[in-house]
Write a protein that holds these residues in place. Structure first.
Motif, mmCIF file in Angstrom:
data_model
loop_
_atom_site.group_PDB
_atom_site.id
_atom_site.type_symbol
_atom_site.label_atom_id
_atom_site.label_comp_id
_atom_site.label_asym_id
_atom_site.label_seq_id
_atom_site.Cartn_x
_atom_site.Cartn_y
_atom_site.Cartn_z
ATOM 1 N N GLU A 85 38.103 -13.043 52.459
ATOM 2 C CA GLU A 85 39.541 -12.734 52.462
ATOM 3 C C GLU A 85 40.290 -13.617 51.472
ATOM 4 O O GLU A 85 41.182 -13.171 50.754
ATOM 5 N N ALA A 86 39.906 -14.894 51.430
ATOM 6 C CA ALA A 86 40.555 -15.812 50.491
ATOM 7 C C ALA A 86 40.233 -15.436 49.045
ATOM 8 O O ALA A 86 41.092 -15.521 48.155
ATOM 9 N N VAL A 87 38.992 -15.001 48.817
ATOM 10 C CA VAL A 87 38.614 -14.540 47.474
ATOM 11 C C VAL A 87 39.452 -13.311 47.102
ATOM 12 O O VAL A 87 39.979 -13.203 45.990
ATOM 13 N N TYR A 88 39.593 -12.420 48.053
ATOM 14 C CA TYR A 88 40.405 -11.222 47.815
ATOM 15 C C TYR A 88 41.830 -11.614 47.435
ATOM 16 O O TYR A 88 42.382 -11.137 46.443
ATOM 17 N N ASP A 89 42.412 -12.494 48.222
ATOM 18 C CA ASP A 89 43.805 -12.861 47.972
ATOM 19 C C ASP A 89 43.993 -13.537 46.622
ATOM 20 O O ASP A 89 45.030 -13.418 45.988
ATOM 21 N N ALA A 90 42.946 -14.222 46.178
ATOM 22 C CA ALA A 90 43.056 -14.945 44.911
ATOM 23 C C ALA A 90 42.836 -14.050 43.704
ATOM 24 O O ALA A 90 43.272 -14.377 42.602
ATOM 25 N N THR A 91 42.166 -12.921 43.899
ATOM 26 C CA THR A 91 41.755 -12.143 42.724
ATOM 27 C C THR A 91 42.198 -10.683 42.731
ATOM 28 O O THR A 91 42.161 -10.028 41.691
ATOM 29 N N ALA A 92 42.624 -10.162 43.887
ATOM 30 C CA ALA A 92 42.885 -8.715 43.975
ATOM 31 C C ALA A 92 44.003 -8.277 43.024
ATOM 32 O O ALA A 92 43.945 -7.179 42.455
ATOM 33 N N ALA A 93 45.009 -9.123 42.835
ATOM 34 C CA ALA A 93 46.109 -8.716 41.956
ATOM 35 C C ALA A 93 45.626 -8.560 40.515
ATOM 36 O O ALA A 93 46.021 -7.626 39.812
ATOM 37 N N SER A 94 44.765 -9.474 40.079
ATOM 38 C CA SER A 94 44.236 -9.361 38.716
ATOM 39 C C SER A 94 43.334 -8.143 38.577
ATOM 40 O O SER A 94 43.399 -7.421 37.577
ATOM 41 N N VAL A 95 42.489 -7.923 39.573
ATOM 42 C CA VAL A 95 41.592 -6.759 39.537
ATOM 43 C C VAL A 95 42.419 -5.474 39.530
ATOM 44 O O VAL A 95 42.196 -4.568 38.713
ATOM 45 N N GLU A 136 46.682 5.733 42.142
ATOM 46 C CA GLU A 136 45.697 5.946 43.213
ATOM 47 C C GLU A 136 44.289 5.610 42.745
ATOM 48 O O GLU A 136 43.500 5.002 43.458
ATOM 49 N N MET A 137 44.000 6.013 41.506
ATOM 50 C CA MET A 137 42.681 5.721 40.974
ATOM 51 C C MET A 137 42.494 4.213 40.810
ATOM 52 O O MET A 137 41.415 3.676 41.066
ATOM 53 N N ALA A 138 43.560 3.529 40.437
ATOM 54 C CA ALA A 138 43.481 2.078 40.280
ATOM 55 C C ALA A 138 43.183 1.413 41.623
ATOM 56 O O ALA A 138 42.417 0.445 41.701
ATOM 57 N N GLN A 139 43.755 1.949 42.684
ATOM 58 C CA GLN A 139 43.458 1.387 44.007
ATOM 59 C C GLN A 139 42.006 1.661 44.401
ATOM 60 O O GLN A 139 41.342 0.801 44.986
ATOM 61 N N ASP A 140 41.549 2.862 44.094
ATOM 62 C CA ASP A 140 40.134 3.172 44.364
ATOM 63 C C ASP A 140 39.215 2.193 43.639
ATOM 64 O O ASP A 140 38.259 1.677 44.216
ATOM 65 N N VAL A 141 39.514 1.978 42.365
ATOM 66 C CA VAL A 141 38.684 1.070 41.577
ATOM 67 C C VAL A 141 38.731 -0.332 42.177
ATOM 68 O O VAL A 141 37.704 -1.006 42.313
ATOM 69 N N THR A 142 39.924 -0.771 42.546
ATOM 70 C CA THR A 142 40.065 -2.107 43.128
ATOM 71 C C THR A 142 39.227 -2.232 44.398
ATOM 72 O O THR A 142 38.525 -3.236 44.599
#
Lengths: 197, 249
Positions: free
Chosen positions: A35-45, A57-63
């Motif tokens: 979860e911490a990894v997600y919070d640190a990197t999800a915005a960049s991904v 929507e596709m960007a969310q799928d990819v993320t």
């Protein structure tokens, strides 16, 4: 936690060593660490995916695919492969590019074209959009320091998913020139950043 | 035109490569310290570009990811046995049941395990459970990662020829390869100093235009180049069709 992301990636970003520790822990099945990894990197991904595939929507799928892949492969991360951010964003970039190429192939079939349709006429608009979107002054300054040809090469490959052969074709330059131009652009960015930071 | 696989480094760092090019570079990387060291720096630059794009995803996505993660098994640390889903596309390149293929005689065992472990450690392994693909992929990696391997453009769509004298092998692979005429397939020929041509394997591009083929146990002594012709199904002993691609060593 999502709010931290909204406040900006930098604010929520742990130091590289801490992120590496979290990723290693996630690789051992530690869901809290993930979860911490997600919070640190999800915005960049997510931002990268959005920039490349354009469709929200596709960007969310990819993320989602990328973050689940990070979980699956976390035990395979090793510090000598590079920083955790680089490792994760490398996975993300590849996945986004694969998606955009699949979409391109799909639309090509619809148009019964054997070759990818390549439009280089929206370059000015693209550059404007890019510069508006870019939050990091370092990146802005770095890209401004590239030659127009280098910048164009990075835009078409890194952000639009062109292969080196497609770049050569789109710009009507030899393949070797296209490959060298991509590499020169990245090296020039690296060198400028090394000087300024 | 000589085109060493090193030249793909920049393009590889930003994924500006086809699956076939990626497979060739993945195979090259473990044996090339220069490329590995420089790639790490280039990837950091690429990641910095990505970081500059940060846009927070919706909170609902976080919940979806955590839910999916809770029921997703993790891969064990590197054992080079399991293919990350990401690399299946590259492995797909190998999906070619070619008639008349002779499997390489060189022994893969220990050496290929070492090579594959190195590749897996870097970017995920180009392997699948499908044994035929695995065998072809291993063979190709062995050739492409040979210290003396060099890659040349092949004028069949976006294709390369990788030649290794030490492995006594030549690999042809690529994408966007046009279909041969009905009833015909492609055949690779080895051109000798005296102008004679030795028959190599036949091959057909997949429906998506990708192909991969390999000729092993081929000494490079006296070889001056390679050509590809269209031949009737099953191939010929002497070239009968027009040359569709020519590569000079």
């Amino acid at each position: 936690m999502g709010d931290e992301d909204a406040a900006g990636a930098a604010a929520a970003r742990p130091a590289p060593d801490r992120l590496a520790g979290l990723l290693v822990a996630a690789g051992r099945g530690d869901a809290d660490a993930f979860e911490a990894v997600y919070d640190a990197t999800a915005a960049s991904v997510h931002g990268l995916a959005l920039r490349i595939v354009r469709d929200p929507e596709m960007a969310q799928d990819v993320t989602q695919e990328v973050m689940v892949e990070v979980w699956r492969q976390a035990a395979r991360y090793r510090p000598d492969l590079g920083s955790p951010r680089t490792w994760i964003l490398t996975i993300a970039h590849r996945r986004a590019v694969d998606r955009v190429r699949a979409e391109q192939a799909h639309s090509d079939r619809l148009q019964r074209h054997a070759r990818p349709e390549i439009d280089v006429h929206d370059q000015d608009a693209l550059v404007d959009t890019m510069f508006r979107q870019w939050q990091a002054t370092r990146v802005r300054a770095g890209l401004a320091g590239l030659t127009p040809l280098q910048r164009e090469a990075l835009e078409l490959t890194y952000y639009k998913g062109y292969t080196n052969a497609q770049l050569a074709q789109a710009l009507d330059i030899p393949l070797g020139t296209a490959k060298a131009r991509i590499r020169d652009a990245i090296i020039r960015l690296r060198d400028m950043w090394e000087v300024t930071t | 035109m000589n085109d060493n696989v090193h030249g793909l480094l920049g393009a590889y760092a930003v994924d500006a490569v086809t699956d076939a090019e990626r497979a060739a570079f993945d195979a090259h990387l473990p044996g090339c310290e220069d490329c590995a060291a420089e790639l790490a720096g280039l990837r950091d630059v690429a990641a910095a570009l990505a970081d500059a794009e940060a846009v927070a995803p919706p909170a609902a996505l976080r919940a979806r990811v955590l839910e999916e993660v809770s029921r997703t098994a993790q891969l064990p640390p590197d054992d080079a046995e399991v293919a990350p889903a990401d690399d299946l596309a590259a492995a797909r390149e190998a999906r070619h049941a070619r008639s008349g293929h002779r499997w390489p005689r060189f022994v893969l065992a220990a050496a290929s395990v070492a090579v594959l472990a190195g590749v897996g450690a870097f970017a995920g392994v180009v392997l699948t459970e499908r044994n035929a693909e695995l065998a072809m992929e291993q063979d190709v990696m062995m050739v492409a990662s040979a210290p003396d391997a060099h890659s040349m453009d092949l004028d069949l769509g976006t294709s390369h020829l990788v030649v290794s004298d030490r492995m006594a092998s030549v690999v042809a692979m690529g994408e966007d390869c046009p279909k041969p005429h009905d009833g015909m397939e492609y055949q690779l020929w080895v051109v000798m100093e005296d102008g004679s041509k030795h028959a190599g394997p036949t091959f057909m591009p997949e429906s998506d235009g990708s192909f991969m083929t390999m000729l092993d146990d081929q000494s490079m002594d006296g070889v001056t180049g390679f050509v590809v012709t269209e031949e009737p199904m099953g191939g010929s002993d002497e070239p009968t069709g027009d040359m569709v691609a020519v590569v000079e060593l």
